[in-house]
Design a protein around this motif. Structure first.
Motif, PDB file in Angstrom:
ATOM      1  N   ALA A 237       0.830  -1.210   0.000  1.00 15.37           N
ATOM      2  CA  ALA A 237       0.000   0.000   0.000  1.00 15.37           C
ATOM      3  C   ALA A 237       0.859   1.252   0.000  1.00 15.37           C
ATOM      4  O   ALA A 237       0.573   2.228  -0.717  1.00 15.37           O
ATOM      5  CB  ALA A 237      -0.934  -0.017   1.206  1.00 15.37           C
ATOM      6  N   ALA A 238       1.943   1.243   0.807  1.00 16.43           N
ATOM      7  CA  ALA A 238       2.836   2.402   0.857  1.00 16.43           C
ATOM      8  C   ALA A 238       3.555   2.597  -0.466  1.00 16.43           C
ATOM      9  O   ALA A 238       3.731   3.728  -0.936  1.00 16.43           O
ATOM     10  CB  ALA A 238       3.840   2.236   1.994  1.00 16.43           C
ATOM     11  N   LEU A 239       3.984   1.488  -1.087  1.00 18.03           N
ATOM     12  CA  LEU A 239       4.671   1.578  -2.371  1.00 18.03           C
ATOM     13  C   LEU A 239       3.748   2.142  -3.440  1.00 18.03           C
ATOM     14  O   LEU A 239       4.146   3.003  -4.232  1.00 18.03           O
ATOM     15  CB  LEU A 239       5.182   0.195  -2.776  1.00 18.03           C
ATOM     16  CG  LEU A 239       5.956   0.108  -4.095  1.00 18.03           C
ATOM     17  CD1 LEU A 239       7.217   0.966  -4.045  1.00 18.03           C
ATOM     18  CD2 LEU A 239       6.326  -1.344  -4.393  1.00 18.03           C
ATOM     19  N   THR A 240       2.507   1.683  -3.460  1.00 19.06           N
ATOM     20  CA  THR A 240       1.529   2.170  -4.437  1.00 19.06           C
ATOM     21  C   THR A 240       1.287   3.662  -4.277  1.00 19.06           C
ATOM     22  O   THR A 240       1.186   4.403  -5.258  1.00 19.06           O
ATOM     23  CB  THR A 240       0.205   1.402  -4.288  1.00 19.06           C
ATOM     24  OG1 THR A 240       0.449   0.003  -4.497  1.00 19.06           O
ATOM     25  CG2 THR A 240      -0.829   1.899  -5.284  1.00 19.06           C
ATOM     26  N   GLN A 241       1.237   4.123  -3.035  1.00 17.05           N
ATOM     27  CA  GLN A 241       1.021   5.547  -2.777  1.00 17.05           C
ATOM     28  C   GLN A 241       2.256   6.375  -3.080  1.00 17.05           C
ATOM     29  O   GLN A 241       2.168   7.504  -3.579  1.00 17.05           O
ATOM     30  CB  GLN A 241       0.603   5.749  -1.319  1.00 17.05           C
ATOM     31  CG  GLN A 241       0.259   7.195  -0.971  1.00 17.05           C
ATOM     32  CD  GLN A 241      -0.210   7.351   0.470  1.00 17.05           C
ATOM     33  OE1 GLN A 241      -0.532   6.361   1.135  1.00 17.05           O
ATOM     34  NE2 GLN A 241      -0.241   8.579   0.961  1.00 17.05           N
ATOM     35  N   ALA A 242       3.431   5.809  -2.799  1.00 15.67           N
ATOM     36  CA  ALA A 242       4.672   6.580  -2.933  1.00 15.67           C
ATOM     37  C   ALA A 242       5.128   6.715  -4.373  1.00 15.67           C
ATOM     38  O   ALA A 242       5.723   7.739  -4.752  1.00 15.67           O
ATOM     39  CB  ALA A 242       5.773   5.933  -2.105  1.00 15.67           C
ATOM     40  N   LEU A 243       4.886   5.707  -5.199  1.00 12.81           N
ATOM     41  CA  LEU A 243       5.486   5.690  -6.530  1.00 12.81           C
ATOM     42  C   LEU A 243       5.158   6.927  -7.360  1.00 12.81           C
ATOM     43  O   LEU A 243       6.073   7.552  -7.925  1.00 12.81           O
ATOM     44  CB  LEU A 243       5.082   4.403  -7.253  1.00 12.81           C
ATOM     45  CG  LEU A 243       5.992   3.971  -8.405  1.00 12.81           C
ATOM     46  CD1 LEU A 243       7.446   3.883  -7.970  1.00 12.81           C
ATOM     47  CD2 LEU A 243       5.528   2.616  -8.954  1.00 12.81           C
ATOM     48  N   PRO A 244       3.893   7.342  -7.494  1.00 16.50           N
ATOM     49  CA  PRO A 244       3.642   8.554  -8.295  1.00 16.50           C
ATOM     50  C   PRO A 244       4.274   9.810  -7.702  1.00 16.50           C
ATOM     51  O   PRO A 244       4.689  10.710  -8.443  1.00 16.50           O
ATOM     52  CB  PRO A 244       2.110   8.649  -8.320  1.00 16.50           C
ATOM     53  CG  PRO A 244       1.637   7.788  -7.200  1.00 16.50           C
ATOM     54  CD  PRO A 244       2.654   6.713  -7.040  1.00 16.50           C
ATOM     55  N   ARG A 245       4.381   9.875  -6.390  1.00 19.78           N
ATOM     56  CA  ARG A 245       5.015  11.038  -5.759  1.00 19.78           C
ATOM     57  C   ARG A 245       6.518  11.062  -6.049  1.00 19.78           C
ATOM     58  O   ARG A 245       7.102  12.131  -6.262  1.00 19.78           O
ATOM     59  CB  ARG A 245       4.759  11.023  -4.252  1.00 19.78           C
ATOM     60  CG  ARG A 245       3.290  11.240  -3.890  1.00 19.78           C
ATOM     61  CD  ARG A 245       3.057  11.084  -2.398  1.00 19.78           C
ATOM     62  NE  ARG A 245       1.671  11.319  -2.045  1.00 19.78           N
ATOM     63  CZ  ARG A 245       1.183  12.483  -1.624  1.00 19.78           C
ATOM     64  NH1 ARG A 245       1.993  13.527  -1.512  1.00 19.78           N
ATOM     65  NH2 ARG A 245      -0.085  12.623  -1.325  1.00 19.78           N
ATOM     66  N   LEU A 246       7.140   9.888  -6.047  1.00 22.77           N
ATOM     67  CA  LEU A 246       8.561   9.812  -6.361  1.00 22.77           C
ATOM     68  C   LEU A 246       8.819  10.204  -7.810  1.00 22.77           C
ATOM     69  O   LEU A 246       9.780  10.920  -8.116  1.00 22.77           O
ATOM     70  CB  LEU A 246       9.079   8.404  -6.088  1.00 22.77           C
ATOM     71  CG  LEU A 246       9.167   8.014  -4.610  1.00 22.77           C
ATOM     72  CD1 LEU A 246       9.417   6.518  -4.467  1.00 22.77           C
ATOM     73  CD2 LEU A 246      10.269   8.806  -3.914  1.00 22.77           C
ATOM     74  N   ILE A 247       7.979   9.737  -8.704  1.00 21.87           N
ATOM     75  CA  ILE A 247       8.154  10.070 -10.118  1.00 21.87           C
ATOM     76  C   ILE A 247       7.992  11.568 -10.330  1.00 21.87           C
ATOM     77  O   ILE A 247       8.735  12.194 -11.088  1.00 21.87           O
ATOM     78  CB  ILE A 247       7.161   9.249 -10.959  1.00 21.87           C
ATOM     79  CG1 ILE A 247       7.577   7.773 -10.926  1.00 21.87           C
ATOM     80  CG2 ILE A 247       7.097   9.766 -12.396  1.00 21.87           C
ATOM     81  CD1 ILE A 247       6.561   6.831 -11.509  1.00 21.87           C
ATOM     82  N   GLU A 248       7.037  12.165  -9.620  1.00 20.42           N
ATOM     83  CA  GLU A 248       6.844  13.614  -9.712  1.00 20.42           C
ATOM     84  C   GLU A 248       8.055  14.359  -9.163  1.00 20.42           C
ATOM     85  O   GLU A 248       8.365  15.478  -9.592  1.00 20.42           O
ATOM     86  CB  GLU A 248       5.581  14.013  -8.931  1.00 20.42           C
ATOM     87  CG  GLU A 248       5.209  15.482  -9.082  1.00 20.42           C
ATOM     88  CD  GLU A 248       3.923  15.809  -8.339  1.00 20.42           C
ATOM     89  OE1 GLU A 248       4.006  16.197  -7.158  1.00 20.42           O
ATOM     90  OE2 GLU A 248       2.838  15.658  -8.935  1.00 20.42           O
ATOM     91  N   ALA A 249       8.756  13.753  -8.202  1.00 17.88           N
ATOM     92  CA  ALA A 249       9.922  14.409  -7.594  1.00 17.88           C
ATOM     93  C   ALA A 249      11.152  14.381  -8.490  1.00 17.88           C
ATOM     94  O   ALA A 249      12.152  15.048  -8.196  1.00 17.88           O
ATOM     95  CB  ALA A 249      10.240  13.754  -6.257  1.00 17.88           C
ATOM     96  N   LEU A 250      11.129  13.611  -9.576  1.00 21.03           N
ATOM     97  CA  LEU A 250      12.239  13.590 -10.523  1.00 21.03           C
ATOM     98  C   LEU A 250      12.231  14.852 -11.384  1.00 21.03           C
ATOM     99  O   LEU A 250      11.173  15.320 -11.820  1.00 21.03           O
ATOM    100  CB  LEU A 250      12.130  12.373 -11.441  1.00 21.03           C
ATOM    101  CG  LEU A 250      12.375  10.995 -10.839  1.00 21.03           C
ATOM    102  CD1 LEU A 250      11.958   9.925 -11.829  1.00 21.03           C
ATOM    103  CD2 LEU A 250      13.836  10.827 -10.447  1.00 21.03           C
ATOM    104  N   LYS A 251      13.412  15.376 -11.661  1.00 21.03           N
ATOM    105  CA  LYS A 251      13.528  16.419 -12.671  1.00 21.03           C
ATOM    106  C   LYS A 251      13.272  15.808 -14.053  1.00 21.03           C
ATOM    107  O   LYS A 251      13.467  14.597 -14.234  1.00 21.03           O
ATOM    108  CB  LYS A 251      14.925  17.036 -12.647  1.00 21.03           C
ATOM    109  CG  LYS A 251      15.275  17.754 -11.353  1.00 21.03           C
ATOM    110  CD  LYS A 251      16.707  18.269 -11.389  1.00 21.03           C
ATOM    111  CE  LYS A 251      17.090  18.947 -10.082  1.00 21.03           C
ATOM    112  NZ  LYS A 251      18.499  19.416 -10.103  1.00 21.03           N
ATOM    113  N   PRO A 252      12.829  16.581 -15.028  1.00 20.66           N
ATOM    114  CA  PRO A 252      12.701  16.034 -16.389  1.00 20.66           C
ATOM    115  C   PRO A 252      14.021  15.437 -16.856  1.00 20.66           C
ATOM    116  O   PRO A 252      15.084  16.051 -16.713  1.00 20.66           O
ATOM    117  CB  PRO A 252      12.305  17.259 -17.221  1.00 20.66           C
ATOM    118  CG  PRO A 252      11.610  18.162 -16.251  1.00 20.66           C
ATOM    119  CD  PRO A 252      12.351  17.977 -14.945  1.00 20.66           C
ATOM    120  N   GLY A 253      13.968  14.220 -17.356  1.00 23.27           N
ATOM    121  CA  GLY A 253      15.170  13.539 -17.818  1.00 23.27           C
ATOM    122  C   GLY A 253      15.942  12.816 -16.731  1.00 23.27           C
ATOM    123  O   GLY A 253      16.943  12.150 -17.016  1.00 23.27           O
ATOM    124  N   ALA A 254      15.494  12.927 -15.477  1.00 22.12           N
ATOM    125  CA  ALA A 254      16.186  12.276 -14.358  1.00 22.12           C
ATOM    126  C   ALA A 254      15.756  10.813 -14.250  1.00 22.12           C
ATOM    127  O   ALA A 254      14.763  10.385 -14.843  1.00 22.12           O
ATOM    128  CB  ALA A 254      15.900  13.018 -13.063  1.00 22.12           C
TER     129      ALA A 254
END
Length: 320
Positions: A237-254
């Motif tokens: 459940a935590a992984l499912t919630q965290a994954l989109p937030r982590l992807i959003e935290a990447l800079k473009p191209g990161a």
């Protein structure tokens, strides 16, 4: 003289006396862990010759072969340097300690890493330094543009579930221009991390920042050039919630690099992996499932990097 062919490890024969066979396998694992610790600081041939009884156990289980009469470890355990040998030993020691706790009945455990004692957390954390060195030495150079990004002063790396910060420190030492942010939900382990960093006494310590935070609540859009995510340590459940937030935290191209478990190759490993994941509050994602999840979130250029035989598979993908 050509080297002898690499031996295969025999499967367990449980027909005659199952409990004795399983106990013998446990002692064989103990022999392997102790040997890996010793060869971190001494030549392997010297270590194997110095303890012939222990070496005989490894030979009996197929982890030693002889080349011209000289014993040599199975190729799977010939690591490139002493620190990697030590990290491999610590990872297996951590697993063995957890197995002993499980054998005792897990009294009072509710599941998750918070229930582990300090020694298990330290061993698991110190083992992660080897992963940090592998990321820096093998994975980052293989991902287009990432080495250049991290060679810019002030570039940022997020270390999720930093534990005692061993991986964060390994990255900081290998990436002299990058700042490493380590986050963890356990204040107890962060206190241990501060002690470990204070003892390290290197310049790299000054570029490691520790934060008490739940990655499922992360809100840092476009903040990081690289993110490390040890997926098996998060509940599903935590992984499912965290994954989109982590992807959003990447800079473009990161890039995000995710540690995953390899797909189990036999029923015993599948069953043990399932028990281990549930017991430690983790999840059942393997490398293939994680790759599909990253692509479903819009990432590109997925790559997979096996580590040691039977060890984690690192999955990487880039934000467009």
């Amino acid at each position: 003289m050509s080297a002898s062919p690499s031996p295969t490890v025999p499967s367990l024969d449980l027909n005659d006396d199952p409990s004795t066979t399983l106990e013998s396998a446990t002692w064989a694992l103990a022999a392997l862990i102790a040997t890996l610790n010793d060869v971190a600081t001494k030549p392997p041939a010297e270590v194997l010759a110095a303890n012939p009884q222990r070496t005989a156990v490894l030979e009996a289980v197929g982890l030693i072969h002889r080349d011209g009469g000289v014993p040599a470890l199975h190729p799977s355990y010939r690591y490139p340097d002493g620190p990697t040998n030590h990290s491999a030993a610590q990872a297996r020691l951590s697993s063995l300690r957890q197995a002993v706790e499980a054998a005792a009945g897990d009294q009072g455990r509710t599941g998750g890493w918070a229930d582990q004692d300090d020694e298990v957390l330290r061993n698991q954390g110190r083992a992660s330094a080897g992963t940090g060195r592998a990321i820096a030495g093998k994975v980052i150079p293989a991902l287009p543009g990432l080495a250049e990004r991290l060679d810019v002063q002030g570039s940022r790396v997020l270390d999720v579930g930093t534990g005692i910060a061993a991986l964060a420190l390994a990255l900081a030492e290998a990436l002299p221009r990058a700042k490493i942010v380590g986050v963890d939900v356990m204040e107890r382990v962060l206190a241990m991390a501060r002690e470990e960093l204070a003892d390290a006494g290197t310049e790299a310590v000054g570029r490691v920042t520790l934060r008490h935070a739940d990655v499922a609540d992360l809100e840092e859009p476009g903040a990081y050039d690289m993110i490390w995510l040890p997926a098996p340590f998060l509940a599903e459940a935590a992984l499912t919630q965290a994954l989109p937030r982590l992807i959003e935290a990447l800079k473009p191209g990161a890039w995000i690099i995710v540690g995953t478990n390899p797909a189990a190759s036999d029923p015993l490993r599948q069953a043990v992996a399932g028990w281990h994941a549930v017991r430690n509050g983790g999840n059942a994602y393997d490398a293939d499932r994680m790759t599909n999840a990253l692509l479903a979130h819009g990432l590109q250029d997925e790559r997979k990097f096996p580590t040691v035989p039977g060890g984690p598979v690192l999955v990487a993908a880039r934000r467009p």
